[in-house]
Design an enzyme around this catalytic site. Structure first.
Site, PDB file in Angstrom:
ATOM      1  N   ASP A 167      46.491  37.109  34.937  1.00  0.00           N
ATOM      2  CA  ASP A 167      46.263  35.736  34.450  1.00  0.00           C
ATOM      3  C   ASP A 167      44.862  35.653  33.824  1.00  0.00           C
ATOM      4  OD1 ASP A 167      45.093  33.932  37.415  1.00  0.00           O
ATOM      5  OD2 ASP A 167      44.946  36.066  36.923  1.00  0.00           O
ATOM      6  N   ASP A 183      40.400  39.693  35.156  1.00  0.00           N
ATOM      7  CA  ASP A 183      41.640  40.323  34.677  1.00  0.00           C
ATOM      8  C   ASP A 183      41.351  41.144  33.415  1.00  0.00           C
ATOM      9  OD1 ASP A 183      42.251  37.420  35.755  1.00  0.00           O
ATOM     10  OD2 ASP A 183      44.056  38.592  36.136  1.00  0.00           O
ATOM     11  N   ASN A 230      44.739  31.338  36.347  1.00  0.00           N
ATOM     12  CA  ASN A 230      43.414  30.898  35.885  1.00  0.00           C
ATOM     13  C   ASN A 230      43.529  29.843  34.789  1.00  0.00           C
ATOM     14  OD1 ASN A 230      41.760  32.489  37.564  1.00  0.00           O
ATOM     15  ND2 ASN A 230      42.167  34.275  36.269  1.00  0.00           N
ATOM     16  N   THR A 266      47.340  40.951  39.434  1.00  0.00           N
ATOM     17  CA  THR A 266      45.981  40.436  39.648  1.00  0.00           C
ATOM     18  C   THR A 266      45.930  38.920  39.453  1.00  0.00           C
ATOM     19  OG1 THR A 266      45.338  40.780  37.335  1.00  0.00           O
ATOM     20  CG2 THR A 266      44.948  42.604  38.881  1.00  0.00           C
ATOM     21  N   PHE A 269      42.673  32.237  45.879  1.00  0.00           N
ATOM     22  CA  PHE A 269      43.368  31.544  44.793  1.00  0.00           C
ATOM     23  C   PHE A 269      44.755  32.134  44.488  1.00  0.00           C
ATOM     24  CE2 PHE A 269      43.822  28.935  41.125  1.00  0.00           C
ATOM     25  CZ  PHE A 269      44.435  29.714  40.159  1.00  0.00           C
ATOM     26  N   ASN A 270      44.863  33.443  44.286  1.00  0.00           N
ATOM     27  CA  ASN A 270      46.144  34.031  43.861  1.00  0.00           C
ATOM     28  C   ASN A 270      47.254  33.776  44.875  1.00  0.00           C
ATOM     29  OD1 ASN A 270      45.114  35.042  41.468  1.00  0.00           O
ATOM     30  ND2 ASN A 270      44.667  37.075  42.311  1.00  0.00           N
ATOM     31  N   HIS A 324      36.826  40.755  40.769  1.00  0.00           N
ATOM     32  CA  HIS A 324      37.922  40.978  41.718  1.00  0.00           C
ATOM     33  C   HIS A 324      38.969  41.981  41.208  1.00  0.00           C
ATOM     34  CE1 HIS A 324      36.547  37.259  43.736  1.00  0.00           C
ATOM     35  NE2 HIS A 324      36.538  36.701  42.539  1.00  0.00           N
ATOM     36  N   ASP A 325      39.555  41.694  40.063  1.00  0.00           N
ATOM     37  CA  ASP A 325      40.808  42.344  39.661  1.00  0.00           C
ATOM     38  C   ASP A 325      40.723  43.841  39.388  1.00  0.00           C
ATOM     39  OD1 ASP A 325      41.793  39.332  37.915  1.00  0.00           O
ATOM     40  OD2 ASP A 325      42.096  39.944  39.992  1.00  0.00           O
TER      41      ASP A 325
HETATM   42  O1  RIB Z   1      40.524  34.716  43.771  1.00  0.00           O
HETATM   43  C1  RIB Z   1      40.250  35.571  42.697  1.00  0.00           C
HETATM   44  C2  RIB Z   1      41.491  35.805  41.883  1.00  0.00           C
HETATM   45  O2  RIB Z   1      41.963  34.563  41.331  1.00  0.00           O
HETATM   46  C3  RIB Z   1      41.226  36.706  40.657  1.00  0.00           C
HETATM   47  O3  RIB Z   1      42.385  37.436  40.357  1.00  0.00           O
HETATM   48  C4  RIB Z   1      40.943  35.722  39.566  1.00  0.00           C
HETATM   49  O4  RIB Z   1      41.209  36.254  38.262  1.00  0.00           O
HETATM   50  C5  RIB Z   1      41.935  34.633  39.898  1.00  0.00           C
HETATM   51  O5  RIB Z   1      43.200  35.037  39.396  1.00  0.00           O
HETATM   52 CA    CA Z   2      43.319  37.228  38.105  1.00  0.00          CA
END
Ligand code: RIB
Ligand code: CA
Length: 314
Positions: free
Chosen positions: A12, A17, A41, A125, A166-167, A240-241
């Site tokens: 996303d 990403d 996102n 991701t 979040f994901n 993160h990703d």
């Molecule tokens: O919490 C971080 C994740 O949420 C990452 O993958 C960021 O790109 C969002 O998708």
């Molecule tokens: Ca992401």
């Protein structure tokens, strides 16, 4: 025989990403078969357009499949406070150089997995909606999935609610399906991705590549740095990703713990939390390889090496 690990990235984009796409496209130990998009996102339109623009910027030409705009239950989410109104603010990006695939994400994943001469690793991701839908629609292809290496969850607290990352928060039902699929699942949660910080030293290393691509990446990361300072008071943003991709490239890059993991679906205040039983107190069977500690130097060498390779050709 191609010894690279075939992978499909479901994302996303999203600043982090973007680096996951670049790492998966440029590292010689993985073969990026395709990219699929899921709203997270930003809206599905925004994250798909961003995936196309990232590919145009970096000279990547793999098929891109549009995926889910809404989670399995509930409504779509977005994170403009972190990634901006476009979901990838901070730099002028080129227009797409090719159209998205006529196949929607789930069908594109099925086609790429079915046609590949090796077992395929899925690297989600973003919210896990597309992956859950693929697993439910194509049980006959589960035997061709090597593993699922996802970014999401946390062994500690969350970043979208106090206890949900979040994901996972964006589609807890999808995460539950993936985590209980019986396939080999690897989790890169906030506990490890917050070790992948884009410090000033990292940004300067990227800038020293001295290519237009490197400069654009740094411009985007400077935007991401500012939002992380504004929202989380973190001096350096966590990328993160690409951690989920790095674990596929080099399984030795992180200390892992095989543990029972469950997704909270009912909690009024904790829905979307990942319950990681690190000490075996629940008596449940371990089902997820949880990444715990990152070799940070090796991680950034992989990411910066990918930007260098792409920058030499784009
Ligand atoms: O919490 C971080 C994740 O949420 C990452 O993958 C960021 O790109 C969002 O998708
Ligand atoms: Ca992401």
């Amino acid at each position: 025989m191609n010894t690279a690990t075939p992978v499909i990235l479901d994302c996303d984009p999203g600043h982090d990403d973007m680096l996951a796409i670049m790492l998966a496209a440029a590292n010689p130990d993985v073969e990026l078969l395709g990219i699929t998009t899921v709203s997270g996102n930003g809206s599905l339109d925004k994250v798909t357009y961003n995936a196309q623009r990232i590919c145009a910027l970096a000279g990547i030409t793999v098929p891109i499949g549009r995926g889910a705009n809404d989670p399995l239950s509930g409504k779509a989410s977005a994170a403009p406070t972190i990634h901006g109104a476009s979901a990838l603010d901070g730099a002028d990006l080129p227009e797409p150089t090719y159209d998205v695939s006529p196949l929607p994400a789930v069908e594109l994943i099925a086609k790429l997995v079915d046609e590949c001469d090796r077992r395929v690793t899925l690297i989600p991701t973003g919210p896990l909606t597309n992956i859950a839908m693929f697993l439910q629609a194509y049980p006959e292809l589960h035997s061709k999935i090597e593993r699922i290496s996802f970014m999401g969850g946390s062994t500690e607290r969350g970043n979208w609610t106090p206890y949900a990352e979040f994901n996972i928060w964006a589609d807890p039902e999808a995460a539950d399906i993936v985590i209980r699929s019986g396939l080999e699942v690897t989790m890169s949660g906030l506990n490890i991705t917050h070790q992948a910080l884009a410090t000033e030293e990292v940004l300067n290393r990227i800038l020293s590549l001295d290519t237009p691509l490197a400069r654009t990446v740094v411009d985007l990361l400077i935007f991401f740095k500012q939002t992380y300072q504004d929202v989380f008071n973190m001096p350096d943003p966590p990328l993160h990703d690409p951690v989920a991709v790095a674990l596929v490239i080099d399984p030795e890059i992180a200390r892992m713990k095989f543990a029972p993991v469950a997704v909270e679906l009912e909690g009024a205040l904790t829905r979307g939390a990942t319950l990681v039983d690190l000490y075996g107190t629940t008596g449940q069977e371990a089902n997820v390889h949880v990444a715990m500690e990152l070799d940070v130097d090796l991680f950034w060498n992989l990411v910066i090496g990918a930007i260098a390779r792409l920058g030499a050709h784009s």
